[in-house]
Design an enzyme around this catalytic site. Structure first.
Site, PDB file in Angstrom:
ATOM      1  CG  ASP A 152       6.864  71.255  19.621  1.00 41.85           C
ATOM      2  OD1 ASP A 152       7.107  72.260  20.730  1.00 41.85           O
ATOM      3  OD2 ASP A 152       7.326  70.154  19.685  1.00 41.85           O
ATOM      4  CD  GLU A 157       7.407  70.177  26.100  1.00 39.64           C
ATOM      5  OE1 GLU A 157       7.715  69.641  27.044  1.00 39.64           O
ATOM      6  OE2 GLU A 157       6.689  70.029  25.188  1.00 39.64           O
ATOM      7  CD  GLU A 158       4.029  68.614  23.216  1.00 47.66           C
ATOM      8  OE1 GLU A 158       4.632  67.576  23.947  1.00 47.66           O
ATOM      9  OE2 GLU A 158       3.153  69.530  23.685  1.00 47.66           O
ATOM     10  CG  HIS A 200       0.342  65.538  25.880  1.00 46.70           C
ATOM     11  ND1 HIS A 200       1.688  64.665  26.125  1.00 46.70           N
ATOM     12  CD2 HIS A 200       0.917  66.801  25.961  1.00 46.70           C
ATOM     13  CE1 HIS A 200       2.637  65.827  26.085  1.00 46.70           C
ATOM     14  NE2 HIS A 200       2.169  66.839  25.955  1.00 46.70           N
TER      15      HIS A 200
END
Length: 450
Positions: A91, A153-154, A419
């Site tokens: 992800d 995870e995000e 990010h």
């Protein structure tokens, strides 16, 4: 054997690079409810790639309520050899406004020796690194391997603990390799040995029953936005030190991080002073930090000449290794309640946490890893801290307390912009990471027979 493995890695790299680009093209944003099909599609693609010469058994597991699919691939351990768990996640973060990217976020593009695209470094490169290492060994590595690729995870890996509980025996390993960090700089292999934790709160301030005319009532009646701004300003002193009582400061790092380099990598504007004191490593790896992540208030285009009745903000603490996230979140909530000015009504909602973590980077597994990465990079491994929280690390460490935990980079570095816009992967370091992991599997096999 070393030269043979180098050649094997070089042989599989073109296919692995193509696989990485295929993964980048899938916008698997776990935070977006509208991307459920893309998340599932990326899980299917990941499983397909591991079936192509990387692992002997591959499954997609979807047996934890509310969880995104998890890919589990495995190669059984030869007799007397250890088992290695390889982790990554498929992800990615939302891309934001595509207009501020140099190219389309989900269309991979090479430029200047870097591969651009959302997920290129964080963390689809981790998936590709595992693929390369296993394919270089012909899908039959000299140690047992279990690969776990998750899709949450995000958003904080909210169901990973339940997954580990359900499949604990199948995931048991002597060494855990978490390929989801970055090197301190290009060409320097780095193991992340400390991670800061996270404690978030949402604070809402109310001063009026409803918004009223700023000319008629301003000067005596307080507006909520000004009140909130004064409250948020109490999180730091004039030098930028965090003022929340009860937080821990960790041990100083031995790794040098020059201030000018930090300013350049962070994009700090000329004349803007850095916060706090001490070395950069102490400030971003082993000390607390407070950040206002967001404010709910009228936007400038929609502003009226009125006193705002209510305003809300999300506040985040990064916690030093050794701190406790639950206690730190309570301390933040207490600070916000105690420092609200002018008798305003305040409501604090305690939000996400992640525990900090310190790796004991000693022992034969780490010795083997340092040899493998030095051989691949031609440079000694540097131990560094991680300023961000990675919740799954503590999950794995708690589930398998006897395992050696290696937090590695699949080729990312501070210029990779994880990010952020124009996320990218340094391709030469990605190749070195693939070679290093292939060497690591061989080193661990040799270590286990000594």
């Amino acid at each position: 054997m070393s030269d043979d493995l180098r050649r094997a890695v070089q042989k599989v790299l073109p296919g692995v690079r193509a696989d990485l680009e295929a993964l980048i093209r899938v916008p698997s944003v776990s935070a977006d409810p509208g991307a459920t099909e893309d998340v599932s599609r990326c899980a299917q693609l990941t499983a397909q790639l591991f079936r192509a010469g990387a692992a002997q058994e591959v499954e997609i597991l979807d047996d934890v309520p509310g969880a995104r699919p998890v890919i589990l691939a495995s190669c059984p351990a030869p007799s007397g050899r250890p088992t290695v768990l390889l982790y990554a996640h498929y992800d990615v973060q939302p891309a934001g406004d595509p207009a501020i990217w140099s190219s389309r976020p989900f269309e991979p593009r090479e430029s200047g020796g870097r591969l651009y695209g959302r997920g290129s470094a964080d963390d689809k490169a981790g998936i590709a690194t595992h693929l390369a290492a296993l394919r270089a060994h012909g899908g039959r590595p000299p140690v047992g391997v279990v690969v776990l690729i998750e899709g949450e995870e995000e958003i904080g890996s909210p169901t990973l603990g339940a997954f580990l509980d359900r499949h604990r025996d199948r995931l048991a390993a002597d060494v855990i390799v978490l390929a989801d960090s970055e090197n301190i700089e290009v060409g320097v292999p780095s193991f992340t040995t400390t991670l800061r934790g996270l404690a978030n709160c949402v604070v809402e301030v109310r001063t009026l029953a409803e918004s009223v005319h700023s000319g008629t009532y301003g000067g005596a009646a307080p507006d909520a936005l000004t009140t909130l701004c004064r409250l948020l300003a109490t999180l730091h002193d004039d030098e930028g030190h965090v003022t929340v009582n009860g937080l821990t400061t960790g041990h100083p790092s031995r790794t040098d991080y020059p201030a000018e380099r930090f300013r350049a990598e962070a994009g700090v504007l000329d004349g803007v002073r850095l916060l706090g004191s001490g070395t950069i490593a102490e400030r971003i790896w082993t000390g607390p930090a407070a950040t206002v992540l967001a404010i709910d208030a009228p936007s400038v285009p929609e502003a009226a000449n009125a006193l705002t009745a209510t305003a809300r903000a999300k506040v985040s603490l990064r916690l030093a290794p050794g701190d406790n996230a639950i206690q730190a979140r309570a301390a933040l909530a207490r600070h916000l309640r105690d420092h609200t000015p002018w008798g305003a009504h305040v409501q604090v909602t305690e939000a996400e946490i992640a525990q900090p973590y310190t790796v004991d980077a000693r022992g034969p597994a780490f010795d083997a890893a340092r040899r493998a990465y030095k051989r691949a990079y031609g440079a000694d491994v540097v131990d560094l801290g991680g300023g961000g929280a990675i919740p799954f690390v503590a999950e794995f460490a708690n589930a398998y307390p006897k395992a050696a935990v290696l937090i590695t980079s699949p080729g990312g570095d501070p210029a990779s912009r994880a990010h952020s816009t124009d996320e990218n992967l340094h391709l030469a370091d990605f190749e070195r990471a693939c070679l290093a992991e292939a060497f690591l599997l061989a080193e661990l096999a040799d270590w286990s027979t000594k």
